[in-house]
Scaffold this motif. Sequence first.
Motif, PDB file in Angstrom:
ATOM      1  N   LEU A 540       0.834  -1.204   0.000  1.00  0.00           N
ATOM      2  CA  LEU A 540       0.000   0.000   0.000  1.00  0.00           C
ATOM      3  C   LEU A 540       0.867   1.253   0.000  1.00  0.00           C
ATOM      4  N   GLY A 541       1.943   1.231   0.773  1.00  0.00           N
ATOM      5  CA  GLY A 541       2.849   2.377   0.781  1.00  0.00           C
ATOM      6  C   GLY A 541       3.447   2.634  -0.593  1.00  0.00           C
ATOM      7  N   ALA A 542       3.848   1.568  -1.277  1.00  0.00           N
ATOM      8  CA  ALA A 542       4.413   1.714  -2.621  1.00  0.00           C
ATOM      9  C   ALA A 542       3.373   2.263  -3.588  1.00  0.00           C
ATOM     10  N   ALA A 543       2.109   1.830  -3.431  1.00  0.00           N
ATOM     11  CA  ALA A 543       1.046   2.291  -4.325  1.00  0.00           C
ATOM     12  C   ALA A 543       0.713   3.764  -4.100  1.00  0.00           C
ATOM     13  N   LEU A 544       0.883   4.238  -2.871  1.00  0.00           N
ATOM     14  CA  LEU A 544       0.561   5.628  -2.545  1.00  0.00           C
ATOM     15  C   LEU A 544       1.710   6.584  -2.855  1.00  0.00           C
ATOM     16  N   PHE A 545       2.882   6.055  -3.145  1.00  0.00           N
ATOM     17  CA  PHE A 545       4.079   6.883  -3.332  1.00  0.00           C
ATOM     18  C   PHE A 545       3.861   8.000  -4.346  1.00  0.00           C
ATOM     19  N   GLN A 546       3.351   7.663  -5.534  1.00  0.00           N
ATOM     20  CA  GLN A 546       3.241   8.693  -6.570  1.00  0.00           C
ATOM     21  C   GLN A 546       2.206   9.749  -6.208  1.00  0.00           C
ATOM     22  N   PHE A 547       1.176   9.355  -5.461  1.00  0.00           N
ATOM     23  CA  PHE A 547       0.197  10.339  -4.991  1.00  0.00           C
ATOM     24  C   PHE A 547       0.861  11.292  -4.006  1.00  0.00           C
ATOM     25  N   TRP A 548       1.616  10.749  -3.043  1.00  0.00           N
ATOM     26  CA  TRP A 548       2.308  11.613  -2.084  1.00  0.00           C
ATOM     27  C   TRP A 548       3.248  12.583  -2.801  1.00  0.00           C
ATOM     28  N   GLU A 549       3.923  12.093  -3.829  1.00  0.00           N
ATOM     29  CA  GLU A 549       4.858  12.954  -4.554  1.00  0.00           C
ATOM     30  C   GLU A 549       4.109  14.020  -5.341  1.00  0.00           C
ATOM     31  N   THR A 550       3.028  13.619  -6.032  1.00  0.00           N
ATOM     32  CA  THR A 550       2.278  14.548  -6.858  1.00  0.00           C
ATOM     33  C   THR A 550       1.628  15.643  -6.030  1.00  0.00           C
ATOM     34  N   ARG A 551       1.017  15.249  -4.919  1.00  0.00           N
ATOM     35  CA  ARG A 551       0.337  16.213  -4.044  1.00  0.00           C
ATOM     36  C   ARG A 551       1.273  16.804  -2.988  1.00  0.00           C
ATOM     37  N   GLU A 552       2.525  16.386  -3.027  1.00  0.00           N
ATOM     38  CA  GLU A 552       3.573  16.914  -2.155  1.00  0.00           C
ATOM     39  C   GLU A 552       3.278  16.716  -0.667  1.00  0.00           C
ATOM     40  N   HIS A 553       2.736  15.543  -0.355  1.00  0.00           N
ATOM     41  CA  HIS A 553       2.628  15.106   1.041  1.00  0.00           C
ATOM     42  C   HIS A 553       3.953  14.404   1.396  1.00  0.00           C
ATOM     43  N   LEU A 554       5.042  15.119   1.242  1.00  0.00           N
ATOM     44  CA  LEU A 554       6.354  14.487   1.313  1.00  0.00           C
ATOM     45  C   LEU A 554       6.712  14.030   2.718  1.00  0.00           C
ATOM     46  N   THR A 555       6.450  14.880   3.690  1.00  0.00           N
ATOM     47  CA  THR A 555       6.780  14.519   5.065  1.00  0.00           C
ATOM     48  C   THR A 555       5.962  13.325   5.520  1.00  0.00           C
ATOM     49  N   GLU A 556       4.657  13.370   5.258  1.00  0.00           N
ATOM     50  CA  GLU A 556       3.788  12.263   5.654  1.00  0.00           C
ATOM     51  C   GLU A 556       4.221  10.972   4.968  1.00  0.00           C
ATOM     52  N   GLY A 557       4.502  11.052   3.672  1.00  0.00           N
ATOM     53  CA  GLY A 557       4.909   9.857   2.938  1.00  0.00           C
ATOM     54  C   GLY A 557       6.178   9.254   3.503  1.00  0.00           C
ATOM     55  N   ARG A 558       7.186  10.090   3.752  1.00  0.00           N
ATOM     56  CA  ARG A 558       8.442   9.570   4.298  1.00  0.00           C
ATOM     57  C   ARG A 558       8.234   8.958   5.680  1.00  0.00           C
ATOM     58  N   ASP A 559       7.414   9.596   6.508  1.00  0.00           N
ATOM     59  CA  ASP A 559       7.178   9.089   7.856  1.00  0.00           C
ATOM     60  C   ASP A 559       6.493   7.730   7.824  1.00  0.00           C
ATOM     61  N   ARG A 560       5.477   7.601   6.996  1.00  0.00           N
ATOM     62  CA  ARG A 560       4.733   6.330   6.944  1.00  0.00           C
ATOM     63  C   ARG A 560       5.602   5.217   6.353  1.00  0.00           C
ATOM     64  N   LEU A 561       6.385   5.533   5.333  1.00  0.00           N
ATOM     65  CA  LEU A 561       7.246   4.513   4.738  1.00  0.00           C
ATOM     66  C   LEU A 561       8.349   4.091   5.722  1.00  0.00           C
ATOM     67  N   ALA A 562       8.864   5.045   6.468  1.00  0.00           N
ATOM     68  CA  ALA A 562       9.906   4.716   7.458  1.00  0.00           C
ATOM     69  C   ALA A 562       9.370   3.747   8.508  1.00  0.00           C
ATOM     70  N   LYS A 563       8.136   3.973   8.965  1.00  0.00           N
ATOM     71  CA  LYS A 563       7.543   3.079   9.958  1.00  0.00           C
ATOM     72  C   LYS A 563       7.330   1.685   9.381  1.00  0.00           C
ATOM     73  N   LEU A 564       6.899   1.609   8.125  1.00  0.00           N
ATOM     74  CA  LEU A 564       6.696   0.311   7.483  1.00  0.00           C
ATOM     75  C   LEU A 564       8.017  -0.440   7.339  1.00  0.00           C
ATOM     76  N   LEU A 565       9.065   0.273   6.966  1.00  0.00           N
ATOM     77  CA  LEU A 565      10.364  -0.367   6.759  1.00  0.00           C
ATOM     78  C   LEU A 565      10.963  -0.899   8.056  1.00  0.00           C
ATOM     79  N   LYS A 566      10.495  -0.398   9.213  1.00  0.00           N
ATOM     80  CA  LYS A 566      11.015  -0.863  10.504  1.00  0.00           C
ATOM     81  C   LYS A 566      10.273  -2.084  11.039  1.00  0.00           C
ATOM     82  N   LEU A 567       9.150  -2.458  10.413  1.00  0.00           N
ATOM     83  CA  LEU A 567       8.403  -3.616  10.893  1.00  0.00           C
ATOM     84  C   LEU A 567       9.249  -4.884  10.766  1.00  0.00           C
TER      85      LEU A 567
END
Length: 862
Positions: A540-567
Motif C-alpha cells: 500500500l505504501g508503494a502504491a501511494l508513493f506517486q500520490f504523495w509525490e504529486t500532491r507533495e505530502h512528502l513529510t507524511e509519505g516519508r514518515d509512513r514509509l519509514a515506519k513500514l520499513l522498521k516492521l
Amino acid sequence: GLATAGPSQTLPGTIMGTVEYMSPEQASGLPIDFRSDQFSFGSVLYEMVTGKRSFPGRSMSETLAAILRDDPQPVATLNPQAPAPLCWVIERCLSRNPNQRYVSTRDLARDLATIRDRLSEAPSRHSETRASNLPTQRTLLIGRDREVEAVKELLLREAVHLITLTGPGGIGKTRLGLEVATAVAQSFPGGVCFLPLAGVSDPELIPSIIGQALGMRETGRQVTIASLKEYLHDLPSNLLLFFDNFEHLLGAASAVAELLSIAAKLKFLVTSRSPLHVYGEHEFPVPSLVLPDLESSRALPVLAKNPSIALFLQRAAAVKPNFELTEENAVAVATICKRLDGLPLAIELAAARIKLLSPSAMQTRLESSLQLLTGGAKDLPVRQQTLRGTIDWSYGLLNPAEQALFRRLSVFVGGCTLEEVEAVCNTKQDLQLDVLEGMASLVDKSLVQQIEDSQGESRFVLLETVREYGLEHLASSGEEDATRRAHAAYCLVLAEESASRAADSARTEWVSLFDVEHDNFRAALEWLTRTGNADWGLRLGAALFQFWETREHLTEGRDRLAKLLKLDGSKSRSNTRARVLFAAGVLAIEQGDYTAALALLEESRDIARELNDQRGFGIALNALAANARDRGDLGASRSLFEQSLAVWRDLGDRVVVARSLSNLANVVKLQGDYALARTLYEECLSIFRELGDWTGMAWSLDYEGDVAHEQGDDAAARALYEESLKVFRQLEDKWGIAGCMADLGNLARDHGDYATSREHYAESMKLFQELGQKRGVARLLDCLACSASLRSQPERALRLAGAAAAIRRVLGAPLPLAEQAKLEKTLELARKSVPPAAAAAAWMDGWTTTAHKAIQDALTCE
C-alpha cells in the motif's frame, strides 16, 4: 651579543595570523590595512553561510596557494537559500584586489545592516486574498443566534487570537464554528482555511497539514513549525485557521501556541472536547439548545419558536414533509427535547424516527431507554450519557442486519461509496439484507449522511461521534479484525489499480480519487502498521508513493514509509521492500535530503541485484543518478544514467529506454557536450515516434530545442520549440504549452525582439498561474529579469530576480546549480551597472513584495 627576536616580536616578512582567513596581501607579506580585515571577515561570513571554508586546502601551503590564485566557489551554489545581496557582500569582501573591496568598513556595516533589516521583512509570498474552503451547509442553523454573535464578537477582538469551542460530541461545535467562520470571512481577506482533523492521528503531521492548506510546498524541505513561522509571520492580511476535532491531537497544542507568538494577523478557531490549555486561549463552552418551558406556556406559536423544538421540527419534516406541531403532539415533542437535554445530534436522531413512531410513542420508548442507560455509566457527564443513550436507542431500533451494517461502516474515515460498502461490509455475504436498502434505511434514520463529492458521485459519511459509537460496537461484536482487514484489502486493491494509471500522464483522474480516499488510505496504513502486516503495508505504501509525490505530502509519505520499513516482517530483502526503499529515497531527494536518499536507494539497488530483478535494478540506478545530479556530482550522475540505460536496452523496454536517453542527455547537456546531447535526444525522439507516444515526442522536441538554443543554433531551436508547442496544444497539455512559450520567449528575447518575448512570457505566466505552479511563476520572473537586464533596466531586473528567489525560498525549491550559475551570469551586468547599495535595495524590494504584485510589475511595460 647578537640581537634576537623575542616571543613578542615579529621579524619583517613573517606571516602572522590564521592561514585560512588571511588576505592575499597578508599571505604575500605585503603591507596590509583595514581592507585585509574585510577579507578575513568575508572568509568568516562565507563559512557561516555555506558551512565550508572559502579556500580549502589539505596543508598550509595549499591553502595559501588557493588564497593567492583561486576564487572561492560561489556562495549561491553551496547555499541556494542565501539572499543574493548577502552573497554579493561576501564576494566583494573576498576580492583578491583590495581596491575592489569596501572603501570603508562603515560602508560594509551599512550594507549588512540594510540586508538584516530587509530580511526581517521575510517574504511570505501570500496573495492579498485567499479563497476560503469552508464546506457548504445544507440546512439552516437553528437556535444559535446568541452563540454565533458572542463568538463572532470575541473572534473579531484585536487581542483575541485563539478561541476553542468546547463541549461533548453532538453538542454542535462544528456547526457553530462553520456558521461563525462564514459570518466573519469578510474580515479575513487572507482567507479562512478549514482543516478537518478527524482522520488525522499523528500530532506531528499538523505542520504539514497547515502547510498544505495554505498552499505551501514541501519540495526541497519539509514543512516544520519553524518554516511555518517564517511563512506566516509577515501575513499581509488577516488569516483564520479553523481546526475541527482537535481533541485527539492535543500534543500539537504547543505548535499552535508557537504560531500565535509570531503571527499578529493569524487567528485560530478550534473545536475540541477539551481545551488546548495554551497561553492566550479563550474557551467557549458550547451550551445545549434552549429547552422549552411547559410551565410558562404551551401555546403552539411560543413552542414552535423554541430552538430545541424548531430543530426537531426541521429534521422531522426532512423525513416526513407533512409533519407539523399540533395541539395533540406539542407536549410530547417538548418533553422529548427536554429529555434529550437540548443536544442537537440527539434531537436530530430522535426526529429521524418520526416516520415510524408518533411523538407520544417515541417519548415512551426514549424515556425508558435513557433511564436504563443513565442508571449505569456514572463516569460520563450527564449530557454525554444523554447523547450516548440517544444513539444507543437509535441503534437498538435497527434490525440485526442493519446493526451489523452500521457498525462495520465505522471503519471508513472520510466516507465511502456504495461499492466500498459492499466490498468491505458484506465480504462473506452474511448481512442478509440488500446493501442499498440498508444504506437507505441508515440515511433515513440520520445515522448516516449522504453527500455528493466533486465528481457528482454519492458518498456516505458518519458523523465522528456516531462513528466512534459504531467502532465501540464493532470491537465488542468480535468483527473488528475481519472488517478492518476487509477495509485494508479494499484500499490496497483500489490504490494499486489506480496507481497503475499514473504512468499515463494524460490520465489524471486517479489523483482526484486518491484525494477523496486519502483518509481511508491513512486508516488502512495505520492498522496495517499497528498489526505488523508488513506485506500489505509495504504494498500500500508503494502504491501511494506517486500520490504523495504529486500532491507533495512528502513529510507524511516519508514518515509512513519509514515506519513500514522498521516492521519485523519487512526486513526480508524482497522486491516489495526494494520498491518502498526506492519510494522513500525519491521523497528524500524531493526534500533535498541527499544523504538519506543515497542510503535508501543503494539498499534498493542492492536488493534488486541480489534478486536478479533487472527492472528494479535499473529503476534504482536511475534514482541514484538523479540524486547525484541534484547534489551537483555530474560525473557520477552520468555514469549511473549510462548504467541504467544499459539495463533497459538489455531488457528491450523501448519506452524506458527513451526516457533514460532523455535523462542522460540532460546530464550531458549540463556537462556542455551539446553535440552528444542532441544525438541522444534525437534517438529518444525516434523511439517515441515509433511508439506513438505524443507526450514523449513533445518533450523530446522541447529538450532538443534547449540544446540547440544553448549551442547558438537558434533557427533549429525555434523550429523544435514550435513543433513541440503544436503537439502540446493538440494534447491540451497546459504545462507543456507554458514551458514552450517560456522557451520561445527566451529565444525572442535573445534576438532583441522584446515585444514578442513579452507576449510569450505573458501567456506562459497565465498558464502557470492557472496550474498553481509557483515554481513556473518564479521561472517566468527570472526570464523577465534577464530581459530587463539586457534592456539596460538593472534595478527592475534585480527586483524581479529578488521576487523569484523569494518564491523559491518559501517553497524550499532552489534552482539546480547549473541554472543558478547561468542566471547569476546573466544578472551580473545589471548588478554591476548600479552602485552596490542600489543593487541590494532593488533586489530586496523584490524579495519583500507580494507574489501578486511581483507578477503585475513583471508584466507591466517599462
